[in-house]
Design an enzyme around this catalytic site. Sequence first.
Site, PDB file in Angstrom:
ATOM      1  N   ASP A  15     -11.166   2.836   3.905  1.00  0.00           N
ATOM      2  CA  ASP A  15     -11.507   1.409   3.850  1.00  0.00           C
ATOM      3  C   ASP A  15     -13.030   1.224   3.869  1.00  0.00           C
ATOM      4  O   ASP A  15     -13.523   0.103   3.689  1.00  0.00           O
ATOM      5  CB  ASP A  15     -10.881   0.678   5.047  1.00  0.00           C
ATOM      6  N   GLN A  41      -4.834  -1.317   9.325  1.00  0.00           N
ATOM      7  CA  GLN A  41      -4.646  -2.675   8.808  1.00  0.00           C
ATOM      8  C   GLN A  41      -5.267  -3.689   9.782  1.00  0.00           C
ATOM      9  O   GLN A  41      -4.958  -3.685  10.971  1.00  0.00           O
ATOM     10  CB  GLN A  41      -3.143  -2.942   8.619  1.00  0.00           C
ATOM     11  N   LYS A  72       0.832  -1.207   0.000  1.00  0.00           N
ATOM     12  CA  LYS A  72       0.000   0.000   0.000  1.00  0.00           C
ATOM     13  C   LYS A  72       0.866   1.256   0.000  1.00  0.00           C
ATOM     14  O   LYS A  72       0.597   2.214  -0.726  1.00  0.00           O
ATOM     15  CB  LYS A  72      -0.938  -0.017   1.224  1.00  0.00           C
TER      16      LYS A  72
END
Length: 297
Positions: free
Chosen positions: A122, A99, A55
């Site tokens: 997200d 994460q 990422k």
Amino acid sequence: MPQAQIIDGKIYSERVRAEVAQEVARLRRDHEIQPGLAVIVVGDDPASQVYVKSKGEQSLAAGMHSVTHRLPADAHIDELLLLIAGLNEDARIHGILLQLPLPGHLDQRAALGAISPDKDVDGLHVVNAGRLANGEPALTPCTPLGCMIMLRETLGDLTGKSAVVVGRSVLVGRPVAQLLLQADCTVTIAHSRTKNLAEVCRQADILVAAVGRPRMIQGDWIKPGAAVIDVGINRVPFDNPEKAAAGKTKLVGDVAFKEAREVAGWITPVPGGVGLMTVACLLQNTVTAAKRQNGID
Ligand code: NDP
């Protein structure tokens, strides 16, 4: 009947990344805004480290500002919440990604809920899930977004198509079903309690498998000519007994690919399909967030 055409994640993810890079360049040139992504990783789970590295690298390659914050595995929730609060206030950061999974002692819901919904790239904050369910502009989870890009590129207009989503997770199944509904499909969500699952799947013009069970969806569960999107990523031993005995593993999807390919019209492979879209869509979401935060269309 000819074999299904492959929906190639490499082609589509490269296209998304190129579009993102172009848009980042435009924002920097015309508005002096450099979209910024902050990734937070807690602990040292090897898979998470790989994802986080990718990422970071891909956001830098697209011309973005990119930072990674690493907390130790035994970090206290207050430490994590303080970090998130700081990033919520940081004008250089437009997207925050936590994460997952977090170490067991940390309250995942509290941590996700602390991220500003406007920076929640997200798409896992309840406010964004609610906006999506209401059909309002939302930051949408990245994997479902990737599924929709592939479907639209492959099929064009999805209006009136019968779509079956197998799986109802907050991360994949539910949001992909919402997006299919927004695209005017007739949507069925199947799950572990669904009766006659094979029969339900056979109704689908569009079949999305997000289950986490290797090769569960069989060839004869698929309507001839259907578009099959396989989200599953499962690690299994090699079929070859020698390799399997040596402990070697490979990745397979939730769909029995070889037999499905004989029936479907289009199909995503695993690996090389949906998985490649996820990070590309994260970058796209960060650009979207940066534009919305600055009132740019
Ligand atoms: P979850 O475990 O959160 O959800 C799985 C869903 O599948 C649940 O809704 C469950 O039903 C349903 N299910 C389980 N067993 C059956 C069954 N026998 N029949 C019908 N439905 C069943 O998984 P995720 O949604 O997070 O992930 C799904 C898969 O996608 C995994 O393989 C994961 O690795 C992969 N993935 C891939 C990504 C990518 O980038 N390509 C990103 C995210 C995930 P119930 O709710 O009733 O328990």
